[in-house]
Every structure is written in C-alpha cells, then in structure tokens.
Design a protein around this motif. Sequence first.
Motif, PDB file in Angstrom:
ATOM      1  N   ALA A   1      35.742  57.907  90.519  1.00 15.42           N
ATOM      2  CA  ALA A   1      34.506  58.351  89.890  1.00 15.42           C
ATOM      3  C   ALA A   1      33.721  59.228  90.851  1.00 15.42           C
ATOM      4  CB  ALA A   1      33.657  57.151  89.482  1.00 15.42           C
ATOM      5  N   VAL A   2      32.970  60.160  90.259  1.00 14.77           N
ATOM      6  CA  VAL A   2      32.049  60.994  91.039  1.00 14.77           C
ATOM      7  C   VAL A   2      30.663  60.780  90.464  1.00 14.77           C
ATOM      8  CG1 VAL A   2      31.580  63.306  91.912  1.00 14.77           C
ATOM      9  CG2 VAL A   2      33.897  62.726  91.135  1.00 14.77           C
ATOM     10  N   ILE A   3      29.681  60.563  91.329  1.00 14.65           N
ATOM     11  CA  ILE A   3      28.306  60.317  90.886  1.00 14.65           C
ATOM     12  C   ILE A   3      27.406  61.364  91.538  1.00 14.65           C
ATOM     13  CG2 ILE A   3      26.437  58.630  90.714  1.00 14.65           C
ATOM     14  CD1 ILE A   3      29.872  57.425  91.765  1.00 14.65           C
ATOM     15  N   SER A   4      26.543  61.990  90.712  1.00 12.54           N
ATOM     16  CA  SER A   4      25.652  63.024  91.248  1.00 12.54           C
ATOM     17  C   SER A   4      24.576  63.325  90.206  1.00 12.54           C
ATOM     18  CB  SER A   4      26.451  64.286  91.575  1.00 12.54           C
ATOM     19  OG  SER A   4      25.617  65.253  92.169  1.00 12.54           O
ATOM     20  N   ASN A   5      23.929  64.498  90.356  1.00 13.27           N
ATOM     21  CA  ASN A   5      22.965  64.882  89.325  1.00 13.27           C
ATOM     22  C   ASN A   5      23.723  65.454  88.120  1.00 13.27           C
ATOM     23  OD1 ASN A   5      23.436  67.706  89.706  1.00 13.27           O
ATOM     24  ND2 ASN A   5      22.059  67.677  91.469  1.00 13.27           N
ATOM     25  N   GLN A   6      22.996  65.633  87.005  1.00 11.29           N
ATOM     26  CA  GLN A   6      23.638  66.040  85.755  1.00 11.29           C
ATOM     27  C   GLN A   6      24.345  67.384  85.878  1.00 11.29           C
ATOM     28  OE1 GLN A   6      23.594  63.827  83.048  1.00 11.29           O
ATOM     29  NE2 GLN A   6      25.283  65.197  82.522  1.00 11.29           N
ATOM     30  N   LYS A   7      23.705  68.318  86.570  1.00 15.25           N
ATOM     31  CA  LYS A   7      24.262  69.680  86.659  1.00 15.25           C
ATOM     32  C   LYS A   7      25.625  69.657  87.375  1.00 15.25           C
ATOM     33  CE  LYS A   7      23.023  74.254  88.385  1.00 15.25           C
ATOM     34  NZ  LYS A   7      23.847  74.273  89.619  1.00 15.25           N
ATOM     35  N   ILE A   8      25.674  68.945  88.481  1.00 15.74           N
ATOM     36  CA  ILE A   8      26.932  68.875  89.238  1.00 15.74           C
ATOM     37  C   ILE A   8      28.005  68.143  88.435  1.00 15.74           C
ATOM     38  CG2 ILE A   8      27.975  67.726  91.254  1.00 15.74           C
ATOM     39  CD1 ILE A   8      25.542  68.619  92.879  1.00 15.74           C
ATOM     40  N   ILE A   9      27.622  67.038  87.791  1.00 15.82           N
ATOM     41  CA  ILE A   9      28.616  66.279  87.015  1.00 15.82           C
ATOM     42  C   ILE A   9      29.124  67.106  85.833  1.00 15.82           C
ATOM     43  CG2 ILE A   9      28.991  64.210  85.584  1.00 15.82           C
ATOM     44  CD1 ILE A   9      28.960  63.762  88.693  1.00 15.82           C
ATOM     45  N   ASP A  10      28.253  67.894  85.220  1.00 12.90           N
ATOM     46  CA  ASP A  10      28.705  68.754  84.114  1.00 12.90           C
ATOM     47  C   ASP A  10      29.798  69.712  84.588  1.00 12.90           C
ATOM     48  OD1 ASP A  10      27.008  67.582  82.319  1.00 12.90           O
ATOM     49  OD2 ASP A  10      25.487  69.172  82.365  1.00 12.90           O
ATOM     50  N   GLU A  11      29.621  70.264  85.788  1.00 15.85           N
ATOM     51  CA  GLU A  11      30.623  71.207  86.298  1.00 15.85           C
ATOM     52  C   GLU A  11      31.940  70.499  86.608  1.00 15.85           C
ATOM     53  OE1 GLU A  11      29.245  74.156  89.188  1.00 15.85           O
ATOM     54  OE2 GLU A  11      27.199  73.617  88.620  1.00 15.85           O
ATOM     55  N   ILE A  12      31.838  69.294  87.168  1.00 19.40           N
ATOM     56  CA  ILE A  12      33.064  68.552  87.486  1.00 19.40           C
ATOM     57  C   ILE A  12      33.748  68.084  86.204  1.00 19.40           C
ATOM     58  CG2 ILE A  12      33.988  66.520  88.684  1.00 19.40           C
ATOM     59  CD1 ILE A  12      31.675  66.852  90.700  1.00 19.40           C
ATOM     60  N   ARG A  13      32.933  67.684  85.217  1.00 23.59           N
ATOM     61  CA  ARG A  13      33.520  67.225  83.947  1.00 23.59           C
ATOM     62  C   ARG A  13      34.232  68.367  83.209  1.00 23.59           C
ATOM     63  NH1 ARG A  13      32.915  62.673  81.033  1.00 23.59           N
ATOM     64  NH2 ARG A  13      30.972  61.978  81.938  1.00 23.59           N
ATOM     65  N   LEU A  14      33.704  69.574  83.342  1.00 23.17           N
ATOM     66  CA  LEU A  14      34.391  70.718  82.733  1.00 23.17           C
ATOM     67  C   LEU A  14      35.808  70.819  83.309  1.00 23.17           C
ATOM     68  CD1 LEU A  14      34.321  73.304  80.955  1.00 23.17           C
ATOM     69  CD2 LEU A  14      33.549  74.540  83.000  1.00 23.17           C
ATOM     70  N   PHE A  15      35.909  70.580  84.621  1.00 25.42           N
ATOM     71  CA  PHE A  15      37.228  70.609  85.264  1.00 25.42           C
ATOM     72  C   PHE A  15      38.106  69.468  84.750  1.00 25.42           C
ATOM     73  CE2 PHE A  15      40.277  69.322  88.484  1.00 25.42           C
ATOM     74  CZ  PHE A  15      40.943  70.522  88.735  1.00 25.42           C
ATOM     75  N   THR A  16      37.592  68.239  84.702  1.00 30.15           N
ATOM     76  CA  THR A  16      38.459  67.111  84.317  1.00 30.15           C
ATOM     77  C   THR A  16      38.844  67.183  82.832  1.00 30.15           C
ATOM     78  OG1 THR A  16      36.571  65.636  83.907  1.00 30.15           O
ATOM     79  CG2 THR A  16      37.568  65.551  86.095  1.00 30.15           C
ATOM     80  N   ARG A  17      37.903  67.573  81.968  1.00 33.08           N
ATOM     81  CA  ARG A  17      38.251  67.588  80.544  1.00 33.08           C
ATOM     82  C   ARG A  17      39.197  68.734  80.223  1.00 33.08           C
ATOM     83  NH1 ARG A  17      33.474  68.584  76.400  1.00 33.08           N
ATOM     84  NH2 ARG A  17      34.978  69.815  75.278  1.00 33.08           N
ATOM     85  N   SER A  18      39.217  69.757  81.080  1.00 30.89           N
ATOM     86  CA  SER A  18      40.119  70.882  80.834  1.00 30.89           C
ATOM     87  C   SER A  18      41.463  70.717  81.520  1.00 30.89           C
ATOM     88  CB  SER A  18      39.493  72.198  81.316  1.00 30.89           C
ATOM     89  OG  SER A  18      38.155  72.267  80.929  1.00 30.89           O
ATOM     90  N   THR A  19      41.512  69.890  82.559  1.00 31.82           N
ATOM     91  CA  THR A  19      42.787  69.744  83.276  1.00 31.82           C
ATOM     92  C   THR A  19      43.425  68.374  83.054  1.00 31.82           C
ATOM     93  OG1 THR A  19      41.650  69.038  85.290  1.00 31.82           O
ATOM     94  CG2 THR A  19      42.123  71.397  85.076  1.00 31.82           C
ATOM     95  N   GLY A  20      42.636  67.377  82.632  1.00 35.14           N
ATOM     96  CA  GLY A  20      43.236  66.145  82.140  1.00 35.14           C
ATOM     97  C   GLY A  20      43.310  64.899  82.998  1.00 35.14           C
ATOM     98  N   PRO A  21      42.827  64.879  84.253  1.00 35.78           N
ATOM     99  CA  PRO A  21      42.948  63.623  85.024  1.00 35.78           C
ATOM    100  C   PRO A  21      41.870  62.615  84.647  1.00 35.78           C
ATOM    101  CG  PRO A  21      41.854  65.251  86.366  1.00 35.78           C
ATOM    102  CD  PRO A  21      42.167  65.930  85.048  1.00 35.78           C
TER     103      PRO A  21
END
Length: 389
Positions: free
Chosen positions: A218-238
């Motif tokens: 898991a990665v924990i941070s502010n909303q803006k940073i998590i949104d950017e990381i989530r874009l990566f995970t939801r597009s690449t699949g881990p």
Amino acid sequence: MSKKKFDTDAVRSGYQRTEQQEHSEAIFTTSSFVFDSAEQAEKRFSNQEKGNVYSRFTNPTVDAFERKLASLENGESCVATASGMSSIFATIMGLLSPGDHIVASRSMFGTTIVLLDKIVSRFGIEVDYVNLSDINEWKVAIKSNTKMFLLETPSNPLGEVIDISNLSKLSKTNDILLAVDNCLLTPALQKPLDLGADISIQSATKYIDGQGRSLAGAVISNQKIIDEIRLFTRSTGPTLSPFNAWVVLKGLETLRIRMEAHGSNALKFANWLQNHKEVKKVFYTGLESHPHHEIAKKQQEGFGGIVSFEVQGGKAKAFDVINNVKIMSISANLGDTKTTITHPASTTHGRLSPEQRLESGITDSLLRVSVGLEDIDDLINDMNNALLV
Ligand SMILES: *Cc1c(COP(=O)(O)O)cnc(C)c1O
C-alpha cells in the motif's frame, strides 16, 4: 494521532456495512460490477457518478483496507497493490519521468535495490545511493533533477535510523518528494507522514498481515499523489485481490498489540544476545548501545521485532546456527507470529554485489531474526542451543 484514536480506528474504521448487516467484513470476490441502466454505466465510466466499475479500479473489500490504513497512517488517501514491491514500483512510475533523479538509501530491502538498478534505471530515471543516517550525504547528493528521496527507517537488517523530520526540511526546501518504506515498524510504531514525509509505503505482507498468509502492499499520501499512483496501478494491473485485502484488513485490527508483543520479545532477545560469548555484535535500535537509539526513541513509538547479530566466526558458523535451531523457521520472511531466521548475505541481500554488501554492513557472520510471538524463554533456549553446537 492519539493512541486512543489509533486503537478505535484500527478496529472500527474503513468498512461500510452492506444491507445484509454483516458484522465481519464481506469479501467481494467479483471482477466486475453491474449497472442499473446504460445511463448509469455512462456516468460511472465518465466519473460523473461514484461507484464500482471493475476490480482493477476499485473493489469494496480493497477500499475498506485502503481507508482503514490511510486513517492509521494519518494520510488523506491510500492505494493498495498486490505486494510491497508493486507499491514501491507504482510510487516511482506513477510520479517520476525519464530524466528525473532519485536519491536512495543504500540500506534498503535487497529487491528494492534490484528494482532501482535493473528496472527503473532502464526508463531513464537516475539513482544515487547515500548512507541512510548521514543527512549531509543526502544534501550533497541533490541535483537539479532530483525528484525523490527513498528510504527505509529503521533499515533492515541493521536498524540504522534517520531523523525523518530533519530530512523532510531538506526535501521540502528542494521540492523533493520524501518517500519512506514504513514496513518494519508499521503505523502502530511510526507515522512518517506526521513526521514530514510525503509518502509512506507498506509491504502489508509483513506485520500488517502478521501471520504470513498473503502478499499485499500500500501507498499512503495526499489525494493528489495517490490519484497519480492509482492511475498507474489501474492501468497496469498490480492491484490487490479482494481476498488478500480482507486478510490484511483483519490484520490491522490487532496490529498494535502484536507490534507491542513483538517489540517486548525482541528487546529481551537482544539483551540476552548481547551477553553471549558466541555473539560479536547485536543490532537492535531498542538497545542503548545502538548508535541510533536516541533518535529512534524520539520518532518511533517502539522498536519493532527485527534483531540482527554477528556471530563469532564467519559464514560457516552462521550457517551452523541456522541449521541447528529447532523452533525458529529458516525463512527470509519477516513480520510473522512465527520467529524466522535468515542469513542476509546469502538470501535477502544475496543479489547485491560484494561491494554493495560491504557498504551496507552486511557481513558473512550476520544473522537476522524476526522475533515472533512464541514464548521468549523458548526462543532464547532455542538460540542458545544453536549457538553452542
Ligand atoms: C518485504 C519487504 C518489501 C517487499 O514487500 P513484498 O510484499 O514482499 O513485495 C519492501 N520493503 C521492505 C522493507 C520489506 O521488508
């Protein structure tokens, strides 16, 4: 955050009960979700309406874990991944671009170093390593393209520590993201975001699950940073599976009492080892003899369960000890109720070059014990017998 709020949030926060009124959290083992109408599907896909679409994006069991962990780390938001490594990878790939530069601690989990050297570097991201606890080395390593500081404190296996709030002053002045792998202490014992870090990363495989049953990160941070990381995970699949999310979600409920018990066993074990004639040196931040004891005491709420020590003699003696323990498991995993023992130089840190190992202080006589929750006298007897063989 007060201890009171932590304990209540650990048990109660995160989950939204369904209309079935289940008391324990449900596992939503579904890959996709259905819509009431074509109109609703359109709204969900275009983000005009919140709601589940597909479990690579969101899943109620995974959401519950993310919300509970965000609350315990005192962060705005969290994204869960399939393992600790995918959390570290997603943090880097979600936030950095070719031409960027990372300054990383030399004393990190072996696979993290492999990830940086063998994979991340292929995408045009530069990495330089520094001595974790020397703030001056961090300062000197900063370049105009430095975008991230990456570290673990305390480090594994030697328990080196850096003052996170001090380092965060340096990172903030230079517009650098400070990312802390908080796996060894968990939010029960250290809250990097409260200390000034921008990002906290967890391998929930370890203490958060606590019973060696699943991989999760898991990665924990502010909303803006998590949104950017989530874009990566939801597009690449881990992304994290709902079943594993449920396992680690339940782990969070008992996290603090387990961390306290691990810490109390580890301190007794380290104290006993210090006086053993077959032991050359003990590394545990809970010992006053550890060079970083004071700073650890200041920024941590406990010292955790990892104790490392050098035996008198080299690799052969270290292997003898491992081969003669009866209770402890020979395993490179850590953070389990079951005590594990490993020889870092030939396992977790085996893929580092001999020079990298030397620089990190991983000698051939070093053993690492992840002290579990068995009776401490049994563990001490087990180790005593193995040391005296
Ligand atoms: C185990 C570990 C990781 C990697 O986590 P996985 O869940 O095994 O991928 C990262 N950092 C630290 C400090 C670890 O101990």
